[in-house]
Design a protein around this motif. Structure first.
Motif, short mmCIF file in Angstrom:
data_model
loop_
_atom_site.label_atom_id
_atom_site.label_comp_id
_atom_site.label_asym_id
_atom_site.label_seq_id
_atom_site.Cartn_x
_atom_site.Cartn_y
_atom_site.Cartn_z
N ASN A 125 26.70 54.06 22.31
CA ASN A 125 26.04 54.06 21.00
C ASN A 125 26.85 53.21 20.04
OD1 ASN A 125 24.01 56.17 21.70
ND2 ASN A 125 25.87 57.37 22.02
N PRO A 126 26.70 51.89 20.14
CA PRO A 126 27.53 51.00 19.33
C PRO A 126 27.38 51.24 17.83
CG PRO A 126 26.07 49.74 20.78
CD PRO A 126 25.73 51.18 20.94
N ASP A 127 28.43 50.93 17.12
CA ASP A 127 28.47 51.08 15.66
C ASP A 127 27.53 50.06 15.03
OD1 ASP A 127 29.08 51.24 12.98
OD2 ASP A 127 31.22 50.86 13.23
N THR A 128 26.45 50.53 14.44
CA THR A 128 25.48 49.62 13.83
C THR A 128 25.97 49.04 12.51
OG1 THR A 128 24.33 51.48 12.82
CG2 THR A 128 23.48 50.69 14.94
N SER A 129 27.07 49.56 11.97
CA SER A 129 27.61 48.99 10.74
C SER A 129 28.40 47.70 11.03
CB SER A 129 28.50 50.00 10.00
OG SER A 129 29.67 50.28 10.75
N LEU A 130 28.73 47.47 12.30
CA LEU A 130 29.38 46.22 12.69
C LEU A 130 28.33 45.11 12.63
CD1 LEU A 130 31.85 44.70 13.89
CD2 LEU A 130 30.93 45.28 16.14
N LEU A 131 28.46 44.23 11.68
CA LEU A 131 27.43 43.20 11.49
C LEU A 131 27.52 42.08 12.50
CD1 LEU A 131 27.41 42.98 7.59
CD2 LEU A 131 25.89 44.27 9.12
N ARG A 132 28.71 41.66 12.86
CA ARG A 132 28.89 40.58 13.84
C ARG A 132 30.12 40.87 14.68
NH1 ARG A 132 24.62 39.85 12.31
NH2 ARG A 132 23.67 38.10 11.27
N ARG A 133 30.05 40.53 15.96
CA ARG A 133 31.22 40.53 16.83
C ARG A 133 31.20 39.22 17.59
NH1 ARG A 133 33.26 40.91 21.84
NH2 ARG A 133 35.33 41.80 21.98
N LEU A 134 32.00 38.29 17.10
CA LEU A 134 32.09 36.97 17.70
C LEU A 134 33.39 36.89 18.49
CD1 LEU A 134 30.99 35.01 14.50
CD2 LEU A 134 29.54 35.76 16.39
N ALA A 135 33.31 37.11 19.78
CA ALA A 135 34.52 37.10 20.62
C ALA A 135 35.09 35.69 20.76
CB ALA A 135 34.20 37.68 21.99
N MET A 136 34.26 34.71 20.54
CA MET A 136 34.66 33.30 20.65
C MET A 136 35.22 33.00 22.04
SD MET A 136 36.15 32.49 16.88
CE MET A 136 35.52 33.35 15.46
N ASP A 137 34.50 33.46 23.05
CA ASP A 137 34.92 33.28 24.44
C ASP A 137 34.17 32.16 25.15
OD1 ASP A 137 36.79 35.28 24.31
OD2 ASP A 137 35.44 36.82 25.09
N GLN A 138 33.39 31.39 24.42
CA GLN A 138 32.64 30.33 25.07
C GLN A 138 33.59 29.24 25.55
OE1 GLN A 138 31.70 31.88 22.19
NE2 GLN A 138 30.04 32.96 23.21
N SER A 139 33.05 28.24 26.20
CA SER A 139 33.90 27.18 26.74
C SER A 139 33.52 25.84 26.12
CB SER A 139 33.75 27.12 28.26
OG SER A 139 32.40 26.90 28.61
N SER A 140 34.27 24.85 26.49
CA SER A 140 34.10 23.50 25.97
C SER A 140 32.63 23.08 26.04
CB SER A 140 34.97 22.53 26.77
OG SER A 140 34.76 21.23 26.32
N GLY A 141 32.14 22.54 24.94
CA GLY A 141 30.76 22.06 24.89
C GLY A 141 29.81 23.03 24.21
#
Length: 181
Positions: A125-141
């Motif tokens: 039941n994730p916290d709905t008050s968390l507006l964004r979670r950007l882990a920034m785990d993407q890769s080049s490009g």
């Protein structure tokens, strides 16, 4: 179906039975060599329905817990003479001793400790008050930082070169900000 296992004759295996029960198996050095527990009852695991399932194992207390959608469904303690073997086998996701898992599966996690009820509830039941979670785990490009909150509002890279902005981070990837643009 086998959603997850680390060798049925090793540390553990999970099996979804045909009537929707989830069983846990592990191998021990003592006859009968297999220890089995039904952690989620018949009818719990349903095909075509997203569900949050957590299985915890505390080796120190020999306790297994089965959670379904954040709710504890069963706690069992396995006997001291049925300790699970420790193996160097790899964890298999989606295939195991009772056959292939069929259907979508998302966000598989394996921790080095047994989660407590509050932690399980936080995952289910994730916290709905968390507006964004950007882990920034993407890769080049990549041109977006994907949002993994319940709001799904990804961030678009502006004035950054997608080919060079992504770098190694503490956990997976990271974005490198140069202070210029």
């Amino acid at each position: 179906q086998s959603p997850l296992e680390k060798s049925k004759s090793g540390e553990f295996a999970l099996a979804i039975e045909t009537r929707g029960a989830l069983n846990y198996y592990h191998h021990s050095d003592v006859a009968p060599y297999w220890w089995i527990s039904r952690l989620l009852p018949v009818g719990t695991v349903q095909s075509g329905v997203w569900q949050h399932i957590v299985i915890t194992r505390d080796v120190a207390t020999r306790t297994l817990k089965g959670y379904h959608n954040g709710r504890l469904r069963k706690t069992v303690t396995y006997p001291s003479d049925a300790l699970p073997l420790v193996s160097a086998n790899t964890v298999k996701i989606g295939k195991g001793f009772v056959g292939a898992f069929i259907g979508p599966m998302d966000d598989v996690r394996i921790y080095d400790y047994a989660l407590n009820a509050q932690e399980v509830d936080g995952l289910a039941n994730p916290d709905t008050s968390l507006l964004r979670r950007l882990a920034m785990d993407q890769s080049s490009g990549a041109t977006k930082a994907w949002d993994s909150s319940v709001n799904a509002g990804s961030g678009v890279l502006t004035n950054m070169a997608p080919a060079t902005a992504w770098v190694s981070g503490v956990a997976n990837g990271a974005l490198n900000f140069d202070g210029v643009d």
